[in-house]
Structure formats: C-alpha cells, structure tokens
Design a protein around this motif. Structure first.
Motif, PDB file in Angstrom:
ATOM      1  N   LEU A  37     -13.472  -6.917   3.696  1.00 40.52           N
ATOM      2  CA  LEU A  37     -12.587  -5.822   3.296  1.00 40.52           C
ATOM      3  C   LEU A  37     -12.593  -5.694   1.778  1.00 40.52           C
ATOM      4  O   LEU A  37     -12.651  -6.698   1.067  1.00 40.52           O
ATOM      5  N   LEU A  38     -12.497  -4.465   1.323  1.00 40.10           N
ATOM      6  CA  LEU A  38     -12.288  -4.183  -0.093  1.00 40.10           C
ATOM      7  C   LEU A  38     -10.952  -3.475  -0.222  1.00 40.10           C
ATOM      8  O   LEU A  38     -10.734  -2.434   0.407  1.00 40.10           O
ATOM      9  N   HIS A  39     -10.075  -4.077  -1.024  1.00 42.42           N
ATOM     10  CA  HIS A  39      -8.796  -3.441  -1.323  1.00 42.42           C
ATOM     11  C   HIS A  39      -8.892  -2.875  -2.736  1.00 42.42           C
ATOM     12  O   HIS A  39      -9.294  -3.581  -3.667  1.00 42.42           O
ATOM     13  N   VAL A  40      -8.535  -1.604  -2.894  1.00 33.36           N
ATOM     14  CA  VAL A  40      -8.574  -0.914  -4.183  1.00 33.36           C
ATOM     15  C   VAL A  40      -7.140  -0.501  -4.505  1.00 33.36           C
ATOM     16  O   VAL A  40      -6.516   0.225  -3.728  1.00 33.36           O
ATOM     17  N   PHE A  41      -6.626  -0.997  -5.642  1.00 35.51           N
ATOM     18  CA  PHE A  41      -5.250  -0.703  -6.037  1.00 35.51           C
ATOM     19  C   PHE A  41      -5.240  -0.037  -7.405  1.00 35.51           C
ATOM     20  O   PHE A  41      -5.833  -0.549  -8.358  1.00 35.51           O
ATOM     21  N   LEU A  42      -4.572   1.091  -7.509  1.00 37.71           N
ATOM     22  CA  LEU A  42      -4.445   1.857  -8.747  1.00 37.71           C
ATOM     23  C   LEU A  42      -3.133   1.478  -9.432  1.00 37.71           C
ATOM     24  O   LEU A  42      -2.060   1.609  -8.835  1.00 37.71           O
ATOM     25  N   GLN A  43      -3.202   1.029 -10.688  1.00 39.16           N
ATOM     26  CA  GLN A  43      -2.027   0.541 -11.401  1.00 39.16           C
ATOM     27  C   GLN A  43      -1.305   1.649 -12.179  1.00 39.16           C
ATOM     28  O   GLN A  43      -0.951   1.459 -13.344  1.00 39.16           O
TER      29      GLN A  43
END
Length: 141
Positions: A37-43
């Motif tokens: 899995l790749l989790h992408v989080f925008l700060q």
C-alpha cells in the motif's frame, strides 16, 4: 518493508493537477514491492487529493467549475475571511475531497485503473508549494 518520504510539489495555479508521475518518481522502492500500500498525505488545509480520469483535461476543468459553482467565493455568510476571499472556500473544498489517499501496490507499480491518475486539487489562487508525506509498505518481490 516500510519507506517514508516527504515530497514537496512545485506551486500550481488553482485547479486540478495530475501528480502521479511526481509521486512515483519520489519512490524508487516502489518497483521492488510485490504487494503493498502507498499512503499519500497532504499537509495542507486549502488543497486536497483525489483519484480520477487522467486522460482528458476537460475532466480537470469540469471539476474546477463544479467546485467553484457549489462553494462560491464572496458568499456573505463566510466568517473566516482574513486570509482572502479564496481561503474559506478552499477549506470547504479540501474537506469535501480530503487530504489523503491509500492506493494498492501490485507487482512494483500503483494498481490504478487504465484511466486513473492522482490529482493535487489546488483550491487557492496562490497556494504555493505543497508538501506530501508518502508512506509505502509492502512485501518485497
């Protein structure tokens, strides 16, 4: 395997921008993952992420028109207005779409559909550089 990396995207004008290539390029380890899995989080609170059609630019323009029509700038009911007329609408749009994506990884690549891509949804006129935290986990091939 766990890998976590920060990625800063160059400033984009207001609108919906494909960022799939930048995300994949930031994670050379992706190619060695059999399943994961790749989790992408925008700060940020005035931009968002989504997955959608990656071929036709019309889709990106239609997204922008839709959100501008349904979350208008200059609505007299907005209270949070000190940071500009585009700020509060940007927060609402970002909350509707969300700050993160979790994507399957299969055989060394993102398991996206044929016409799917990752979008940075920039809701401010001048949002500046945007920071992502990329977290990749999986079983090596």
């Amino acid at each position: 395997m766990w890998v976590q990396r920060d990625l800063t995207l160059k400033p984009h004008p207001r609108g919906f921008h494909l960022i799939t290539r930048e995300v994949v390029a930031a994670l050379p380890e992706l190619g060695s993952v059999r399943v994961g899995l790749l989790h992408v989080f925008l700060q940020h609170t005035s931009a968002s992420l989504t997955v959608n059609e990656n071929a036709s630019p019309d889709v990106r323009r239609d997204f922008e028109r839709y959100f501008n029509a349904h979350v208008p700038e200059g609505w007299r009911e907005w209270e949070h207005t000190l940071e500009g007329k585009d700020d509060m609408p940007a927060h609402i749009k970002a909350s509707v779409l969300g700050p993160s994506l979790t994507l399957p990884v299969q055989a060394g690549q993102l398991a996206l559909g044929t016409w799917q891509g990752l979008y940075l949804c920039e809701h401010r006129d001048r949002g500046g550089p945007r920071r992502l935290v990329l977290t990749l986990t999986g079983e090596r091939a």
